[in-house]
Design an enzyme around this catalytic site. Structure first.
Site, PDB file in Angstrom:
ATOM      1  N   GLU A 166      31.039  41.285  42.418  1.00 61.07           N
ATOM      2  CA  GLU A 166      31.711  42.576  42.193  1.00 61.07           C
ATOM      3  C   GLU A 166      32.349  42.586  40.815  1.00 61.07           C
ATOM      4  OE1 GLU A 166      35.246  43.817  44.150  1.00 61.07           O
ATOM      5  OE2 GLU A 166      36.153  41.849  44.171  1.00 61.07           O
ATOM      6  N   LYS A 204      42.558  41.447  51.586  1.00 65.92           N
ATOM      7  CA  LYS A 204      43.699  41.368  50.665  1.00 65.92           C
ATOM      8  C   LYS A 204      45.023  41.333  51.428  1.00 65.92           C
ATOM      9  CE  LYS A 204      41.799  42.943  46.368  1.00 65.92           C
ATOM     10  NZ  LYS A 204      40.471  43.530  46.608  1.00 65.92           N
TER      11      LYS A 204
HETATM   12  N1  PSU Z   1      39.911  43.311  42.705  1.00 62.21           N
HETATM   13  C1  PSU Z   1      40.705  43.749  41.748  1.00 62.21           C
HETATM   14  N2  PSU Z   1      40.947  45.102  41.659  1.00 62.21           N
HETATM   15  C2  PSU Z   1      40.389  45.985  42.520  1.00 62.21           C
HETATM   16  C3  PSU Z   1      39.553  45.488  43.527  1.00 62.21           C
HETATM   17  C4  PSU Z   1      39.339  44.150  43.561  1.00 62.21           C
HETATM   18  O1  PSU Z   1      41.229  42.941  40.999  1.00 62.21           O
HETATM   19  O2  PSU Z   1      40.612  47.183  42.421  1.00 62.21           O
HETATM   20  C5  PSU Z   1      38.849  46.411  44.441  1.00 62.21           C
HETATM   21  C6  PSU Z   1      37.854  45.611  45.281  1.00 62.21           C
HETATM   22  O3  PSU Z   1      36.620  45.779  44.635  1.00 62.21           O
HETATM   23  C7  PSU Z   1      37.871  46.242  46.620  1.00 62.21           C
HETATM   24  C8  PSU Z   1      38.573  47.517  46.330  1.00 62.21           C
HETATM   25  O4  PSU Z   1      36.564  46.408  47.081  1.00 62.21           O
HETATM   26  O5  PSU Z   1      39.538  47.152  45.351  1.00 62.21           O
HETATM   27  C9  PSU Z   1      39.223  48.153  47.501  1.00 62.21           C
HETATM   28  O6  PSU Z   1      39.814  49.329  47.073  1.00 62.21           O
HETATM   29  P1  PSU Z   1      39.950  50.581  48.047  1.00 62.21           P
HETATM   30  O7  PSU Z   1      40.990  50.164  49.039  1.00 62.21           O
HETATM   31  O8  PSU Z   1      40.368  51.713  47.176  1.00 62.21           O
HETATM   32  O9  PSU Z   1      38.587  50.772  48.647  1.00 62.21           O
END
Ligand code: PSU
Ligand code: MN
Length: 301
Positions: free
Chosen positions: A23, A157
């Protein structure tokens, strides 16, 4: 269009060698520079050292990219106007020729489409703690449920509701595995309070994933790898920081920016400590992802 492979990743896939999709929000929406780039380079090197080929997924001026070279990684880490790309953003941003980093959701989907069976994320998104007010549930869950990929990460997370996220994954039919322990990892902390199915090698996870698809399942699987003990943050301290950050964030009603803002705020509050933790946990997950990809390649998949 629509997918553009780097020469390296294309030949690895043609030869049936092990590839790990990565990712790219770790480059675009994670730590501040230069830490974000250092982390991504560390991940790239860890996958190679284990004998697999890393494929950073991203969007560059509207084009879906499978594999970035070092110069492209540097560019993506610092270019203006990069978008955080979840499933619902891909078409809009591609049509508008934008650039950005893939979330775990877009990574799972794009990896499966590109013929890559193992993907790596730092931490999976999930059900946010304030879900009852905000309905904020990451698209990562649904994307993983509908993409044929083994997603390896450091857990869900820490600042999310891990229990509700695991419940949602069960509802969606996603098998959840934990590397070397009976509890699912909690990203900055080694263990959450929730159980998962323990496996003890990347190969074991790969065998379960292959069986999942052999019996006709079309979705993904989740494998959590705990942060190494020496890099883990004390649970109570990280919870205090998260409480403070979440109360500052509450009511901003600004869905997709919540996760990056929380990550940056935690980085600000702890200096380099969470940066080091982030790096250690994703490198540990990268090594297991590479092992799983190698086992799948060995099985001819
Ligand atoms: N790692 C980071 N920053 C991010 C993310 C990961 O340092 O913004 C991302 C990840 O890719 C994860 C996403 O899939 O945040 C989830 O965000 P949301 O809850 O908006 O779907
Ligand atoms: Mn969200």
């Amino acid at each position: 269009m629509i997918l553009r492979y780097s020469a390296e990743v294309q030949s690895a896939l043609e030869d049936g060698r092990a590839v790990v999709a990565v990712e790219s929000t770790i480059l675009t929406h994670g730590l501040t520079l230069p830490r974000a780039l250092e982390l991504a380079v560390g991940v790239d090197e860890a996958i190679r050292a284990r004998g697999a080929v890393p494929a950073f997924l991203a969007m560059v001026e509207g084009e879906l990219r499978i594999g970035l070279d070092r110069g492209e990684m540097e560019w993506l880490a610092s270019a203006d106007g990069r978008v955080k790309l979840s499933m619902s953003d891909l078409a809009i941003c591609s049509a508008r020729r934008l650039s950005g980093g893939t979330t775990a959701a877009a990574t799972a989907w794009l990896a499966a489409r590109a013929g890559i069976r193992v993907a790596l994320a730092g931490g999976l998104g999930g059900v946010h703690r304030d879900v009852l007010d905000t309905w904020d549930i990451s698209g990562d869950l649904n994307a993983l449920a509908s993409s044929s990929v083994l997603m390896v990460c450091g857990g869900i997370k820490t600042f999310l509701d891990i229990g509700k996220s695991l419940e949602a994954l069960e509802t969606l039919g996603v098998p959840v595995l934990s590397y070397g322990q009976d509890r699912f990892p909690g990203y900055y902390v080694r263990e959450s309070e929730y159980a998962a199915v323990r496996i003890d090698s990347g190969a074991e996870a790969a065998a379960i994933a292959l069986r999942h698809w052999e019996i006709g399942m079309t979705g993904g699987l989740l494998l959590g790898v705990p942060i190494p003990a020496e890099a883990a943050l004390p649970g109570r301290r990280i919870e205090a920081i998260i409480d403070r950050v979440l109360s500052d964030e509450s009511g901003t009603g600004d869905g997709k920016h919540v996760t990056p803002r929380i990550i940056r705020a935690i980085e600000r509050e702890t200096g380099g400590e969470t940066a080091a933790a982030n790096r250690a946990l994703i490198v540990a997950a990268a090594e297991v992802a590479a092992d799983a990809a190698i086992a799948m390649a060995g099985a001819g998949r």
